[in-house]
Design an enzyme around this catalytic site. Structure first.
Site, PDB file in Angstrom:
ATOM      1  N   LYS A 112     -73.254  19.819   7.199  1.00 17.20           N
ATOM      2  CA  LYS A 112     -71.921  19.559   7.783  1.00 17.20           C
ATOM      3  C   LYS A 112     -71.373  20.770   8.541  1.00 17.20           C
ATOM      4  O   LYS A 112     -70.693  20.606   9.551  1.00 17.20           O
ATOM      5  CB  LYS A 112     -70.934  19.115   6.712  1.00 17.20           C
ATOM      6  CG  LYS A 112     -70.810  20.014   5.508  1.00 17.20           C
ATOM      7  CD  LYS A 112     -71.553  19.451   4.335  1.00 17.20           C
ATOM      8  CE  LYS A 112     -71.624  20.422   3.192  1.00 17.20           C
ATOM      9  NZ  LYS A 112     -72.443  19.946   2.087  1.00 17.20           N
ATOM     10  N   GLY A 141     -72.033  12.636   0.668  1.00 16.73           N
ATOM     11  CA  GLY A 141     -73.302  12.413  -0.046  1.00 16.73           C
ATOM     12  C   GLY A 141     -73.852  11.010   0.107  1.00 16.73           C
ATOM     13  O   GLY A 141     -74.240  10.583   1.191  1.00 16.73           O
ATOM     14  N   GLY A 194     -73.783  24.459 -11.782  1.00 16.39           N
ATOM     15  CA  GLY A 194     -74.382  24.512 -10.436  1.00 16.39           C
ATOM     16  C   GLY A 194     -73.613  23.700  -9.414  1.00 16.39           C
ATOM     17  O   GLY A 194     -74.122  23.376  -8.345  1.00 16.39           O
ATOM     18  N   GLU A 197     -70.808  25.864  -4.592  1.00 15.36           N
ATOM     19  CA  GLU A 197     -71.721  26.392  -3.576  1.00 15.36           C
ATOM     20  C   GLU A 197     -71.846  27.909  -3.709  1.00 15.36           C
ATOM     21  O   GLU A 197     -70.911  28.573  -4.189  1.00 15.36           O
ATOM     22  CB  GLU A 197     -71.171  26.090  -2.173  1.00 15.36           C
ATOM     23  CG  GLU A 197     -70.885  24.630  -1.911  1.00 15.36           C
ATOM     24  CD  GLU A 197     -71.952  23.934  -1.088  1.00 15.36           C
ATOM     25  OE1 GLU A 197     -72.923  24.592  -0.684  1.00 15.36           O
ATOM     26  OE2 GLU A 197     -71.803  22.721  -0.875  1.00 15.36           O
ATOM     27  N   ASP A 208     -65.570  23.202   2.971  1.00 17.83           N
ATOM     28  CA  ASP A 208     -66.604  22.160   2.960  1.00 17.83           C
ATOM     29  C   ASP A 208     -65.991  20.801   3.335  1.00 17.83           C
ATOM     30  O   ASP A 208     -66.508  20.082   4.203  1.00 17.83           O
ATOM     31  CB  ASP A 208     -67.238  22.106   1.555  1.00 17.83           C
ATOM     32  CG  ASP A 208     -68.116  20.890   1.344  1.00 17.83           C
ATOM     33  OD1 ASP A 208     -69.264  20.909   1.829  1.00 17.83           O
ATOM     34  OD2 ASP A 208     -67.651  19.915   0.726  1.00 17.83           O
ATOM     35  N   LYS A 212     -66.332  18.253   6.812  1.00 12.82           N
ATOM     36  CA  LYS A 212     -66.588  16.806   6.765  1.00 12.82           C
ATOM     37  C   LYS A 212     -65.477  16.044   7.491  1.00 12.82           C
ATOM     38  O   LYS A 212     -65.734  15.053   8.182  1.00 12.82           O
ATOM     39  CB  LYS A 212     -66.712  16.360   5.310  1.00 12.82           C
ATOM     40  CG  LYS A 212     -67.916  16.986   4.607  1.00 12.82           C
ATOM     41  CD  LYS A 212     -67.840  16.801   3.097  1.00 12.82           C
ATOM     42  CE  LYS A 212     -69.022  17.430   2.382  1.00 12.82           C
ATOM     43  NZ  LYS A 212     -68.841  17.513   0.926  1.00 12.82           N
TER      44      LYS A 212
HETATM   45  N1  HSE Z   1     -70.156  21.310  -2.444  1.00 11.19           N
HETATM   46  C1  HSE Z   1     -70.147  19.959  -1.959  1.00 11.19           C
HETATM   47  C2  HSE Z   1     -69.259  19.126  -2.868  1.00 11.19           C
HETATM   48  C3  HSE Z   1     -71.551  19.434  -1.931  1.00 11.19           C
HETATM   49  O1  HSE Z   1     -68.891  19.592  -3.941  1.00 11.19           O
HETATM   50  O2  HSE Z   1     -68.896  18.040  -2.494  1.00 11.19           O
HETATM   51  C4  HSE Z   1     -71.707  18.232  -1.064  1.00 11.19           C
HETATM   52  O3  HSE Z   1     -71.366  18.472   0.249  1.00 11.19           O
END
Ligand code: HSE
Length: 445
Positions: A112, A141, A194, A197, A208, A212
């Site tokens: 993205k 996703g 995990g 990021e 992020d 998007k």
């Molecule tokens: N870090 C992003 C999230 C991963 O938590 O949505 C998917 O783009």
């Protein structure tokens, strides 16, 4: 006519990047290959994957001969038809993507940030070289939002698209809400799982989800919006005060992307920030790592899509759907109904659209202030609000006897960013206001 096994064309796929998503794609393409081959009428061959460290142990078993630490060799291999760019980042990813497109390969991507910064250049390159760039996995996703916008809802114009586009921040907010813990308490768990990021700012400061939102705004409105022209705020400063008071008032706090277009004035607004949303809304029930996107189209009305916005399997599902489209294109099928390489289609969608400034946003607001617990403090604050023309809708005070301070929580009737910005500046200057005032928007769709 279904081709018999021996006459089926073999489509070769190369992966750039073999992290969580790359391994997910490999795993599912291996396990489900015959079903996919049956549906697509071709043979699929996972030709090679580029990794950063050849000696690293991986969950997915792959023959050593299939791995390389030089991604350029995959891009330069004339026998490879489809390249999946899953390395992330923008510098190397941009070069490899452009090189692959110039070589006539179809590129599938989950990147993205790359599309947000270089989408225009990449689409133009795909077009020039008669190939395609598919990116279903880049937004939300496993939710097929790109195809929904491009195909399922092609009859519509979209006055409003809003939603939860970052799973990690939604996970943190959900646990803060359910367990009464602080942001700092939960973010440690999110790291351990995990979810966060490597560049934490992407998840925690909203970037992020902003990437998007830029992609969705382009698909819906044909206009690339620069991050610097958007209001982008993350979730780091949200406290239990905010969550608890929001709940008392019938709201939940969610990190929202909001894309509005007023078709009368032809103004487009794209923003990303935490907001109080009514708890009765279905969007408020989109919890944990799930994403949700509400699209209001002028023909269809409102449609809500909910699903896993991140994670190995959900993202692999989206990548494989793009591989399927790529196979169709390689077999000579016409391009998708609307294809991002069709600059004219997008120029038409975005004709005459003007970008609204963040200062044009109108909303009701939530305001948190920590003040000295002294006589006259509240009067002074309400005087500032009154002079700024900000009308209070509700107010509550929490005393902290040990520190002789109090937290004041307000909601306002409708105001706007400019007025609230000026109000915050004045409140900040008051000697009795201890911490920087904190503001959230209330979003009623
Ligand atoms: N870090 C992003 C999230 C991963 O938590 O949505 C998917 O783009």
């Amino acid at each position: 006519m279904v081709a018999n096994q021996s006459s089926k064309r073999t489509i070769k796929i190369g992966l750039l990047g073999f992290g969580v998503v790359g391994q997910g794609v490999w795993k599912h393409l291996t396990a489900d290959r015959s079903a996919l081959e049956q549906r697509l009428g071709v043979k699929l061959e996972l030709a090679r994957a580029a990794v950063s460290d050849l000696s690293k142990k991986r969950d997915v078993r792959v023959a050593k001969s299939k791995l390389t630490d030089d991604p350029q060799t995959i891009v330069d291999d004339p026998s490879i038809d489809i390249v999946c760019e899953l390395i992330g980042g923008t510098k190397l990813a941009r070069k490899l993507t452009l090189d692959a497109l110039k070589a006539g390969k179809i590129v599938v991507s989950a990147n993205k940030a790359l599309i947000c910064d270089y989408g225009e250049e990449i689409f133009a390159c795909a077009r020039k070289h008669g190939t395609h760039y598919f990116f279903e996995a880049s937004v939300a996703g496993g939710i097929p939002i790109i195809k929904t916008l491009r195909e399922g809802l092609v009859a519509n114009r979209f006055p409003l698209i809003y939603g939860i586009l970052n799973g990690t921040s939604n996970y943190i907010l959900t646990r803060m809400e359910r367990e009464g813990l602080s942001f700092e308490d939960i973010v440690g768990d999110a790291r351990a799982l995990g979810y966060v990021e490597a560049d934490e700012s992407l998840d925690l400061d909203g970037w992020d989800a902003a990437h998007k939102a830029v992609i969705l705004a382009y698909l819906a409105h044909g206009r690339w919006v620069k991050l610097k022209d958007m209001l982008v705020e993350g979730i780091r400063d949200i406290t239990q005060h905010d969550i608890t008071y929001a709940r008392e008032l019938g709201y939940k706090i969610k990190l929202l992307a909001v894309i509005t277009r007023d078709f009368d004035s032809n103004r487009l607004s794209v923003r990303l920030h935490p907001a109080l949303i009514p708890a009765r809304e279905m969007m408020a029930s989109v919890d944990e790592v799930f994403n949700g996107i509400s699209l209001t189209g002028d023909v269809v009305g409102t449609t809500l899509l909910v699903g896993r916005g991140a994670g190995q399997d959900a993202t692999a599902s989206a990548v494989i759907s793009d591989i399927a489209d790529a196979v169709h294109a390689l077999l000579g099928a016409p391009a998708p109904i609307i294809c991002e390489e069709d600059a004219e289609v997008y120029a038409d969608l975005g004709a005459g659209v003007e970008l609204a400034s963040p200062s044009d946003i109108h909303a009701s607001y939530y305001l948190r202030l920590r003040v000295k617990d002294q006589p006259g403090v509240l009067a002074k604050i309400t005087e500032v609000l009154s002079e700024q023309g900000v009308s209070i809708a509700s107010m509550i005070q929490h005393e902290e006897l040990s520190s002789r301070s109090a937290t004041l929580l307000f909601t306002t009737h409708e105001s706007n960013e400019h007025v609230m910005g000026e109000t915050l500046k004045r409140l900040k200057k008051l000697k009795t206001v201890i911490d920087a005032p904190f503001l959230l928007r209330i979003f009623e769709s």
